[in-house]
Design a protein around this motif. Structure first.
Motif, short mmCIF file in Angstrom:
data_model
loop_
_atom_site.label_atom_id
_atom_site.label_comp_id
_atom_site.label_asym_id
_atom_site.label_seq_id
_atom_site.Cartn_x
_atom_site.Cartn_y
_atom_site.Cartn_z
N GLN A 1 20.91 -85.55 -42.47
CA GLN A 1 22.12 -85.62 -43.30
C GLN A 1 22.20 -86.97 -44.02
OE1 GLN A 1 24.31 -83.29 -44.02
NE2 GLN A 1 25.60 -84.62 -45.25
N ARG B 1 18.37 -82.76 -31.17
CA ARG B 1 18.71 -81.98 -32.37
C ARG B 1 19.87 -82.62 -33.13
NH1 ARG B 1 18.22 -76.16 -29.39
NH2 ARG B 1 15.97 -75.96 -29.59
N ARG B 2 20.86 -83.11 -32.40
CA ARG B 2 22.00 -83.76 -33.04
C ARG B 2 21.55 -85.02 -33.78
NH1 ARG B 2 25.81 -85.97 -29.03
NH2 ARG B 2 25.46 -83.92 -28.14
N GLU B 3 20.70 -85.82 -33.12
CA GLU B 3 20.19 -87.03 -33.76
C GLU B 3 19.38 -86.68 -35.02
OE1 GLU B 3 20.65 -90.35 -32.80
OE2 GLU B 3 22.10 -89.54 -31.38
N GLN B 4 18.58 -85.63 -34.94
CA GLN B 4 17.78 -85.22 -36.10
C GLN B 4 18.68 -84.75 -37.25
OE1 GLN B 4 15.20 -82.32 -34.29
NE2 GLN B 4 13.56 -83.81 -33.96
N ARG B 5 19.71 -83.95 -36.89
CA ARG B 5 20.65 -83.48 -37.93
C ARG B 5 21.34 -84.66 -38.62
NH1 ARG B 5 22.13 -79.49 -34.15
NH2 ARG B 5 23.93 -80.69 -33.57
N GLN B 6 21.75 -85.63 -37.83
CA GLN B 6 22.41 -86.80 -38.42
C GLN B 6 21.46 -87.59 -39.31
OE1 GLN B 6 23.90 -88.79 -34.93
NE2 GLN B 6 25.74 -87.52 -34.82
N ARG C 1 20.79 -80.47 -22.34
CA ARG C 1 21.56 -81.60 -22.90
C ARG C 1 20.65 -82.51 -23.73
NH1 ARG C 1 27.19 -82.72 -22.85
NH2 ARG C 1 28.07 -81.29 -21.34
N ASP D 1 19.69 -80.80 -26.96
CA ASP D 1 20.86 -80.83 -27.86
C ASP D 1 21.02 -82.20 -28.49
OD1 ASP D 1 21.42 -78.20 -27.30
OD2 ASP D 1 23.08 -78.63 -25.91
N ARG D 2 20.81 -83.26 -27.70
CA ARG D 2 20.97 -84.62 -28.22
C ARG D 2 19.90 -84.92 -29.27
NH1 ARG D 2 23.63 -89.48 -26.90
NH2 ARG D 2 25.05 -88.06 -25.84
#
Length: 196
Positions: free
Chosen positions: A105, A97-102, A91, A94-95
């Motif tokens: 972007q 990675r999500r923060e990095q993707r955002q 988890r 994943d968090r």
């Protein structure tokens, strides 16, 4: 035998039995398991995401997932502690990675739009990126100090997301050997990182 929840004396808590009972719908068993593992799960989440608020969110999400998936827990494949911490680790990763993707972007949109007046990247984001790069280098250097066997076991467990039993299968070694390599590797990593 699962200890009673209201016992006040020091007892050895059988986390595996609590998780098995939780898998059968025993909310009190899960409450006890939650209490026992919450501090360790939170520390793991905080080490991974490096943000106290995100770590709290990740810890809560991981423990809710553990409750929902408790029926799938198999004590022959992993301990309750490692199973819950693996969920927490996944988890947290994943968090991150999500923060990095955002962030990527948002940066991409800012540079692609190229509008005069587009918001610059905040100074804190630059510092944070530098800090993460520095941390990544520290971990790589520390991993380089492990024996090849320890490094392979640690990477399989933490980067590969495998349980101890899965690491043993992957490496073709007994479970005890896999656990020893992971434990010794993590100890050397901790020493290397604390000394850096």
């Amino acid at each position: 035998m699962t200890p009673r929840i209201d016992d006040r004396e020091e007892v050895t808590v059988d986390l595996d039995a609590l998780l098995v009972a939780a898998g059968r719908g025993d909310a009190r068993a899960f409450e006890r398991l939650y209490t026992e593992l919450l501090p360790q799960a939170h520390r793991l989440a905080l080490r991974t995401v490096r943000d106290p608020q995100l770590a709290e969110d990740v810890t809560q999400e991981a423990l809710v997932e553990a409750w929902r998936r408790a029926a799938s827990f198999d004590p022959r494949r992993a301990t309750a502690r490692s199973w819950v911490l693996m969920i927490t680790h996944r988890r947290a990763v994943d968090r991150v990675r999500r923060e990095q993707r955002q962030r990527v972007q948002a940066e991409h949109e800012a540079t692609t739009l190229g509008a005069p007046g587009a918001a610059p990247v905040p100074q804190d984001a630059v510092v944070e990126d530098d800090y993460r790069a520095w941390q990544t280098d520290r971990v790589r250097t520390a991993l380089g100090r492990l024996s090849a066997l320890q490094r392979e076991a640690v990477e399989a467990a933490f980067y590969g997301g495998r349980t101890h039993a899965e690491v043993a299968d992957h490496l073709g070694v007994p479970l005890g050997t896999a656990k020893t390599r992971i434990r010794d590797g993590l100890g050397r990593l901790r020493d290397a990182l604390e000394g850096a």
